[in-house]
Each structure stands twice: as structure tokens, then as C-alpha cells.
Write a protein that holds these residues in place. Structure first.
Motif, mmCIF file in Angstrom:
data_model
loop_
_atom_site.group_PDB
_atom_site.id
_atom_site.type_symbol
_atom_site.label_atom_id
_atom_site.label_comp_id
_atom_site.label_asym_id
_atom_site.label_seq_id
_atom_site.Cartn_x
_atom_site.Cartn_y
_atom_site.Cartn_z
ATOM 1 N N VAL A 47 -13.568 3.258 0.941
ATOM 2 C CA VAL A 47 -12.899 3.122 2.236
ATOM 3 C C VAL A 47 -11.755 2.108 2.121
ATOM 4 C CG1 VAL A 47 -13.170 2.359 4.625
ATOM 5 C CG2 VAL A 47 -14.936 3.764 3.568
ATOM 6 N N LEU A 48 -12.067 0.977 1.457
ATOM 7 C CA LEU A 48 -11.075 -0.085 1.264
ATOM 8 C C LEU A 48 -9.835 0.448 0.533
ATOM 9 C CD1 LEU A 48 -10.972 -3.240 1.666
ATOM 10 C CD2 LEU A 48 -11.566 -3.397 -0.739
ATOM 11 N N VAL A 49 -10.090 1.223 -0.528
ATOM 12 C CA VAL A 49 -8.990 1.752 -1.328
ATOM 13 C C VAL A 49 -8.184 2.773 -0.523
ATOM 14 C CG1 VAL A 49 -8.454 3.206 -3.337
ATOM 15 C CG2 VAL A 49 -10.044 1.290 -3.568
ATOM 16 N N VAL A 50 -8.876 3.613 0.257
ATOM 17 C CA VAL A 50 -8.170 4.601 1.088
ATOM 18 C C VAL A 50 -7.260 3.886 2.082
ATOM 19 C CG1 VAL A 50 -8.485 6.352 2.878
ATOM 20 C CG2 VAL A 50 -9.873 6.440 0.816
ATOM 21 N N VAL A 51 -7.782 2.809 2.695
ATOM 22 C CA VAL A 51 -6.968 2.020 3.638
ATOM 23 C C VAL A 51 -5.734 1.463 2.918
ATOM 24 C CG1 VAL A 51 -6.911 -0.091 5.016
ATOM 25 C CG2 VAL A 51 -8.887 1.434 5.159
ATOM 26 N N ALA A 52 -5.955 0.969 1.666
ATOM 27 C CA ALA A 52 -4.841 0.412 0.902
ATOM 28 C C ALA A 52 -3.803 1.477 0.569
ATOM 29 C CB ALA A 52 -5.359 -0.237 -0.368
ATOM 30 N N VAL A 53 -4.282 2.684 0.237
ATOM 31 C CA VAL A 53 -3.350 3.774 -0.106
ATOM 32 C C VAL A 53 -2.534 4.169 1.117
ATOM 33 C CG1 VAL A 53 -3.214 6.208 -0.776
ATOM 34 C CG2 VAL A 53 -4.722 4.658 -2.026
ATOM 35 N N ILE A 54 -3.216 4.252 2.277
ATOM 36 C CA ILE A 54 -2.485 4.560 3.524
ATOM 37 C C ILE A 54 -1.427 3.489 3.768
ATOM 38 C CG2 ILE A 54 -2.710 4.762 6.046
ATOM 39 C CD1 ILE A 54 -5.545 5.927 5.511
ATOM 40 N N GLY A 55 -1.804 2.221 3.489
ATOM 41 C CA GLY A 55 -0.878 1.112 3.655
ATOM 42 C C GLY A 55 0.374 1.249 2.803
ATOM 43 N N PHE A 57 2.082 3.771 2.426
ATOM 44 C CA PHE A 57 3.049 4.689 3.017
ATOM 45 C C PHE A 57 3.696 4.160 4.293
ATOM 46 C CE2 PHE A 57 0.391 7.405 0.389
ATOM 47 C CZ PHE A 57 1.362 8.087 -0.324
ATOM 48 N N ASP A 58 3.326 2.922 4.700
ATOM 49 C CA ASP A 58 3.935 2.432 5.933
ATOM 50 C C ASP A 58 5.117 1.495 5.664
ATOM 51 O OD1 ASP A 58 2.863 0.048 5.232
ATOM 52 O OD2 ASP A 58 1.617 -0.233 7.002
ATOM 53 N N GLY A 59 5.679 1.602 4.465
ATOM 54 C CA GLY A 59 6.955 0.918 4.238
ATOM 55 C C GLY A 59 6.869 -0.338 3.401
ATOM 56 N N THR A 60 5.793 -1.153 3.581
ATOM 57 C CA THR A 60 5.716 -2.406 2.832
ATOM 58 C C THR A 60 4.949 -2.181 1.534
ATOM 59 O OG1 THR A 60 3.794 -2.913 4.170
ATOM 60 C CG2 THR A 60 5.869 -3.983 4.794
ATOM 61 N N ARG A 61 5.697 -2.023 0.451
ATOM 62 C CA ARG A 61 5.050 -1.763 -0.833
ATOM 63 C C ARG A 61 4.986 -3.026 -1.669
ATOM 64 N NH1 ARG A 61 5.857 4.068 -3.482
ATOM 65 N NH2 ARG A 61 5.367 5.276 -1.621
ATOM 66 N N PRO A 62 3.900 -3.169 -2.438
ATOM 67 C CA PRO A 62 3.863 -4.290 -3.386
ATOM 68 C C PRO A 62 4.991 -4.127 -4.396
ATOM 69 C CG PRO A 62 1.725 -3.178 -3.257
ATOM 70 C CD PRO A 62 2.708 -2.327 -2.515
ATOM 71 N N SER A 63 5.514 -5.270 -4.893
ATOM 72 C CA SER A 63 6.628 -5.201 -5.830
ATOM 73 C C SER A 63 6.230 -4.437 -7.091
ATOM 74 C CB SER A 63 7.069 -6.609 -6.202
ATOM 75 O OG SER A 63 5.982 -7.321 -6.755
#
Lengths: 120, 144
Positions: A47-55, A57-63
Motif C-alpha cells: 500500500v505504501l509503495v502504491v501511494v508513493a508511485v501515485i505520488g 505522478f502529481d508533479g513533485t518527483r525525487p531528483s
């Protein structure tokens, strides 16, 4: 990545790890409940990883998106790998495998948080 | 005891060996992945450190395979890779403290693996002890 979900995952993983180490020290093989608990932790991590993957796509990507992705894949596969090895080893060492697996997961989650917080 | 029913040449990868399999596998993955990222994105910054990262990844991978394969050949692979691993963590650990210029970026073995909770320092000792503990002559004695 810094929400209550990851805190819950880390706490659950550490509690389970203590339990598995105790079981191993007492020379107990992983019980069915032990394996189910690890599967539960695995579900929580997924669940945690799915939330991170969705994150992602909302514009703020890790460098370092590649590293982040690699850690995500490793994190999601880790608990199932530990369960697989533990089922092959119905001895005290099977419990130790689950313990090691449960100890490594919080490290992976913390690393994910570290990488995610360095946003380009 | 259930261990007596296991095939003798598979003993290296069972019991504690299977725990080592998980730990070595984890390190094989993390060291290789780290080297891949370092070499593909910024190789010129610290070529020596990054090549050592890659070497560490290969060594951990070889140790994992050796433990998993078992038998005389698996033992030899595991023995050689654990020995190189011990040498590597001691040499790189010492150099990374003594000569910071050559190691501007971390490898798995930098500062004796402090970035990985010193597990890289302890792991080869456990690995080598386990390989010795599982040596075939010991099993032959038990059978005779």
C-alpha cells in the motif's frame, strides 16, 4: 512518503522483528500465524509503495527517480522473498529469516523517505 | 533432526545458510544497483570508488550463488568470494579513512560499511565461519 502510513509500517515491522528474533532464540520454526503476519506487513508495504508511485505522478518527483524506482521495486519484493525463503526453512532459522526481513524493511522505508525528500 | 534428511551437498544453503542467502542477496542487489546508478550517472567524479562498488556487487552476487548452489563448486565459489569480501571491506574501509581524496563518494565498504550498520564488516566473518562449519569432512565424520 512521510505520512502516518510509513510510521505505522516501521513500527509494525520492528515489533514483528522483535517477535521473530524471540521465536528464533527459543528455537521455534515460523508458525502459520508468523507467516500470515509477515504477509500482512507485506500488504502494508505494498500500500505504501502504491501511494508513493501515485505520488510520482502529481508533479513533485525525487531528483533521483531511477534510484527511487529501484528502491520501490526492492521494497515491494522484499517481504515476499523473505516469506518464500522462510517457508523453505521450517526451523529456527526460518524465524530468523523473517526477523531479518522485518528489520530490513524499515531501513528501506527510511531510505525511500530520504530520497523522496530530495526533490528537484 | 530434520537436517539429517537433507541432501548433504545442499547443507551450505540450508539452516543458517538460508539466512545468509537472504542477507547476501540483499547486499548483492543494493551494491550492484548503487554501482549501476553511480557509474551510469557520474562515473568521472570518483571512478575508483564506483568501480569498487561494482566489484562489491559482483562479489556479493557470487557469494549468493555459491551458497545457493552448494556442493564442492558452490563451496569454492562462496569461499573465494567471502575471502575477497573480507579483504575488500578491510582494505577499502582503511583506505576510505586514510585517503579521503580517492574516496569522495561512498561505497558499500567505505568506513568498514558504517553506512550499512557495519553489516558488511561482520558478514564475511559469519560467511567464512559457516563455510568452515559446513565443510564436507565434518559430515563424513558424522556418517562414519
Amino acid at each position: 512518503m512521510n505520512g502516518p502510513l510509513s510510521v505505522a509500517t516501521i513500527v509494525v515491522a520492528l515489533v514483528l522483528a522483535a517477535w521473530y528474533f524471540l521465536r528464533s532464540a527459543l528455537d521455534r520454526a515460523p508458525s502459520r500465524l508468523d507467516l500470515l503476519a509477515m504477509a500482512g506487513l507485506s500488504a502494508l508495504v505494498t500500500v505504501l509503495v502504491v501511494v508513493a508511485v501515485i505520488g510520482l505522478f502529481d508533479g513533485t518527483r525525487p531528483s533521483d527517480t531511477a534510484t527511487f524506482g529501484g528502491y520501490l521495486v526492492t521494497t515491494v519484493c522484499f517481504a515476499p522473498a523473505a516469506i518464500w525463503l522462510a517457508r523453505l526453512e521450517p526451523t529456527r532459522w526460518g524465524s530468523l529469516i523473517l526477523g531479518v526481513g522485518a528489520v530490513v524493511l524499515p531501513v528501506l522505508v527510511l531510505r525511500l523517505q530520504q530520497i523522496a525528500s530530495v526533490i528537484s | 533432526m530434520s537436517t539429517s534428511t537433507r541432501p548433504r551437498d545442499a547443507a551450505l544453503g540450508t539452516g543458517l545458510g538460508r539466512v545468509l542467502l537472504l542477507v547476501y542477496g540483499t547486499f548483492a542487489l543494493s551494491a550492484s544497483a548503487r554501482a549501476l546508478v553511480q557509474i551510469s550517472t557520474r562515473f568521472s567524479e570518483a571512478p575508483l570508488a564506483y568501480l569498487l562498488s561494482a566489484l562489491a556487487g559482483v562479489i556479493y552476487l557470487a557469494a549468493t550463488v555459491g551458497l545457493a548452489v552448494g556442493g564442492p563448486r558452490g563451496r569454492l565459489i562462496a569461499l573465494v568470494s567471502c575471502s575477497i569480501e573480507l579483504l575488500g571491506v578491510l582494505v577499502v574501509g582503511t583506505l576510505s579513512i586514510a585517503d579521503k581524496v580517492a574516496f569522495p563518494d561512498d561505497t558499500v565498504w567505505s568506513r568498514y560499511g558504517s553506512g550499512y550498520g557495519y553489516v558488511p564488516l561482520i558478514l564475511p566473518f559469519i560467511g567464512l565461519w559457516w563455510i568452515r562449519y559446513q565443510r564436507p569432512s565434518r559430515n563424513r565424520d558424522q556418517q562414519a
